[in-house]
Design a protein around this motif. Sequence first.
Motif, mmCIF file in Angstrom:
data_model
loop_
_atom_site.group_PDB
_atom_site.id
_atom_site.type_symbol
_atom_site.label_atom_id
_atom_site.label_comp_id
_atom_site.label_asym_id
_atom_site.label_seq_id
_atom_site.Cartn_x
_atom_site.Cartn_y
_atom_site.Cartn_z
ATOM 1 N N PHE A 77 -3.084 4.543 -2.184
ATOM 2 C CA PHE A 77 -3.050 3.862 -3.485
ATOM 3 C C PHE A 77 -2.607 2.417 -3.270
ATOM 4 C CE2 PHE A 77 -0.598 3.025 -7.506
ATOM 5 C CZ PHE A 77 -1.677 3.097 -8.382
ATOM 6 N N ASP A 78 -3.398 1.459 -3.755
ATOM 7 C CA ASP A 78 -3.086 0.047 -3.508
ATOM 8 C C ASP A 78 -2.232 -0.584 -4.612
ATOM 9 O OD1 ASP A 78 -6.314 -1.445 -4.484
ATOM 10 O OD2 ASP A 78 -4.831 -0.307 -5.616
ATOM 11 N N GLY A 79 -1.692 0.246 -5.477
ATOM 12 C CA GLY A 79 -0.895 -0.248 -6.601
ATOM 13 C C GLY A 79 -1.682 -0.307 -7.883
ATOM 14 N N HIS A 80 -3.020 -0.087 -7.773
ATOM 15 C CA HIS A 80 -3.891 -0.178 -8.939
ATOM 16 C C HIS A 80 -4.902 0.962 -8.995
ATOM 17 C CE1 HIS A 80 -2.181 -4.177 -9.334
ATOM 18 N NE2 HIS A 80 -2.403 -4.309 -8.056
ATOM 19 N N VAL A 86 1.144 -12.258 -3.072
ATOM 20 C CA VAL A 86 0.814 -12.221 -4.495
ATOM 21 C C VAL A 86 0.516 -10.777 -4.874
ATOM 22 C CG1 VAL A 86 -0.781 -12.962 -6.309
ATOM 23 C CG2 VAL A 86 -0.132 -14.563 -4.495
ATOM 24 N N THR A 87 1.237 -10.264 -5.864
ATOM 25 C CA THR A 87 0.944 -8.947 -6.411
ATOM 26 C C THR A 87 0.448 -9.137 -7.838
ATOM 27 O OG1 THR A 87 3.225 -8.634 -7.181
ATOM 28 C CG2 THR A 87 2.679 -7.825 -4.975
ATOM 29 N N TYR A 88 -0.099 -8.102 -8.386
ATOM 30 C CA TYR A 88 -0.649 -8.248 -9.736
ATOM 31 C C TYR A 88 -0.644 -6.908 -10.450
ATOM 32 C CZ TYR A 88 -4.842 -6.301 -7.535
ATOM 33 O OH TYR A 88 -5.703 -5.495 -6.850
ATOM 34 N N MET A 128 0.857 -1.189 0.000
ATOM 35 C CA MET A 128 0.000 0.000 0.000
ATOM 36 C C MET A 128 0.897 1.244 0.000
ATOM 37 S SD MET A 128 -3.312 0.608 -0.065
ATOM 38 C CE MET A 128 -4.120 -0.780 0.717
ATOM 39 N N TYR A 129 0.467 2.256 -0.738
ATOM 40 C CA TYR A 129 1.263 3.470 -0.869
ATOM 41 C C TYR A 129 0.431 4.692 -0.470
ATOM 42 C CZ TYR A 129 3.723 0.231 -3.976
ATOM 43 O OH TYR A 129 4.354 -0.864 -4.510
ATOM 44 N N ALA A 130 1.091 5.675 0.110
ATOM 45 C CA ALA A 130 0.472 6.974 0.379
ATOM 46 C C ALA A 130 1.194 7.990 -0.495
ATOM 47 C CB ALA A 130 0.593 7.341 1.850
ATOM 48 N N ILE A 131 0.539 8.422 -1.552
ATOM 49 C CA ILE A 131 1.149 9.346 -2.515
ATOM 50 C C ILE A 131 0.719 10.749 -2.125
ATOM 51 C CG2 ILE A 131 1.327 9.954 -4.949
ATOM 52 C CD1 ILE A 131 0.623 7.049 -5.611
ATOM 53 N N LEU A 132 1.697 11.598 -1.864
ATOM 54 C CA LEU A 132 1.360 12.887 -1.278
ATOM 55 C C LEU A 132 2.133 14.045 -1.890
ATOM 56 C CD1 LEU A 132 3.134 13.467 2.133
ATOM 57 C CD2 LEU A 132 3.653 11.483 0.732
ATOM 58 N N ASP A 133 1.613 15.226 -1.625
ATOM 59 C CA ASP A 133 2.333 16.459 -1.949
ATOM 60 C C ASP A 133 2.047 17.468 -0.848
ATOM 61 O OD1 ASP A 133 3.873 18.007 -4.168
ATOM 62 O OD2 ASP A 133 2.289 19.361 -3.511
ATOM 63 N N ILE A 134 3.072 18.219 -0.509
ATOM 64 C CA ILE A 134 2.971 19.203 0.571
ATOM 65 C C ILE A 134 3.448 20.556 0.062
ATOM 66 C CG2 ILE A 134 3.951 19.899 2.805
ATOM 67 C CD1 ILE A 134 4.157 16.915 3.498
ATOM 68 N N GLU A 135 2.713 21.600 0.392
ATOM 69 C CA GLU A 135 3.154 22.979 0.143
ATOM 70 C C GLU A 135 3.521 23.587 1.500
ATOM 71 O OE1 GLU A 135 2.505 22.295 -3.797
ATOM 72 O OE2 GLU A 135 3.596 23.950 -2.860
ATOM 73 N N THR A 136 4.591 24.357 1.531
ATOM 74 C CA THR A 136 5.088 24.902 2.806
ATOM 75 C C THR A 136 5.229 26.417 2.753
ATOM 76 O OG1 THR A 136 7.456 24.802 2.274
ATOM 77 C CG2 THR A 136 6.416 22.779 3.093
ATOM 78 N N THR A 137 5.576 26.949 3.901
ATOM 79 C CA THR A 137 5.760 28.406 4.019
ATOM 80 C C THR A 137 7.076 28.877 3.415
ATOM 81 O OG1 THR A 137 6.817 28.102 6.175
ATOM 82 C CG2 THR A 137 4.431 28.493 6.168
#
Length: 459
Positions: A27-30, A243-245, A1-10
């Motif tokens: 995101f689970d890869g799919h 098992v991945t797919y 499992m992936y956490a795809i992120l973007d951050i804006e800062t000061t």
Amino acid sequence: MYAILDIETTGGKYNEEGITEIAIYRFDGHEVVDQFSSLVNPERPIQPFVVNLTGINSDMLRNAPKFYEVAKRIIEITNDCILVAHNAKFDNRILTTEFDRLGYPFEKDTLCTVELSKKLIPDLPSYSLGKLVRSLGIPLSDRHRAQGDAKATVTLFKMLLNKDNNKEIISTSIKKDPKRQLEPKLIDMIAAAPTDTGVYYMHKADGSIIYIGKSKNIKKRLTQHFTNDNKKSKQIQLEVTAVTYEKTGNDLIAQLKESEEIKHNKPRYNRALRKTLFQYQLAVHKNEEGYLELKIEKSDARKKPVTTFTNYQQAKSALFLITEKYQLCQKLTGLHKTDGACFQYTIKECLGACIQKESAEAYNERVREFLDKNSYSNQHMLIIDKGRDIDERSVILIENGNYKGYGYYNLNYQINNPEILRSIINPMQNNRDAQHIIQSYLRRNKVLKIVNLPQEAPM
């Protein structure tokens, strides 16, 4: 499992920055299974150049939640995830710093799409997110805003997973996920599998691949593997821990990926499919009287075939259909052994080439018509078919009879631009097995569309 992120800062001094906006896609890869985005009150001033870059100012953030108010949601959506970001080192440092201020240890493994892009898509002029996604034909709205950049990173990461023929990303992910190290129940693997068409990978505890397969229904195929009691299946059941797919959208790409990745990764339990897939081929020769003869032959790597077949019966059945469709002579196609007229001539379905009643020029014209439409050696085309989602299409590129690779594009995006086409195609090996798979598939199945390209192909 992936956490795809973007951050804006000061902006500001190192480790003194504050978060002004954050977006995370789980995101689970799919596919994306959860998402979160929010403006954040950083409780500190924003640098003027950042205001100009992002459009986020202090007035916008006055009533936004402070970081501690969104921290619980961030922990939830990133639970058991590998963090993925464009320049992941920066985003991870910012998050870790914010949680440190709360006295909470936030420790995650990371994957960086800048580094992955440089490795999997080398020699691009720039790897900044904006220029990179533009060169790959990935839509990007709200540049330098967290949600827009994170959404584009999801699409980019999905493309990178698809281009990762060595499966290094997935293997690394499995090694980093301690839950995958536990011996799983096979029923749980089956329950987690999709019913979609695609390629699946069986892994040992160290993440290495021990078996690669393809199926129109991955869940159904895994059930067969895990309920079979033959020696190989039992051994796989003992060794497999994950098992991945990868969904492919259609069976043609699944077959091509399975063939190439078995040859490349050489999984322990895929010995049979490392061998050549076809045993017979169709060849064309000119006889002493000047007639072009289509003949079934044993496969021979030294000769360039018109098309290939898995076995003799398949070749013979196909040649009967070809002979009938193009009104050819069964004697000249080797289907009727005779010294005189062929059987088809006696029922007036052959025009007499077998006894030279029809001229070689007239007969050869129909043979060449077949060759022009079916000979793989001079094909320039795009094979368009179903994609992995309803708004996606797959594309396979054939240039000069050479299989170049496959890719996916959104229905709302044009692929007639050569540079865009080049960027979305995942380069693949042009070998005889790949050609056989494509030829066999097109003989037996309909695809959505075949686009014939000019002789000067876009690649």
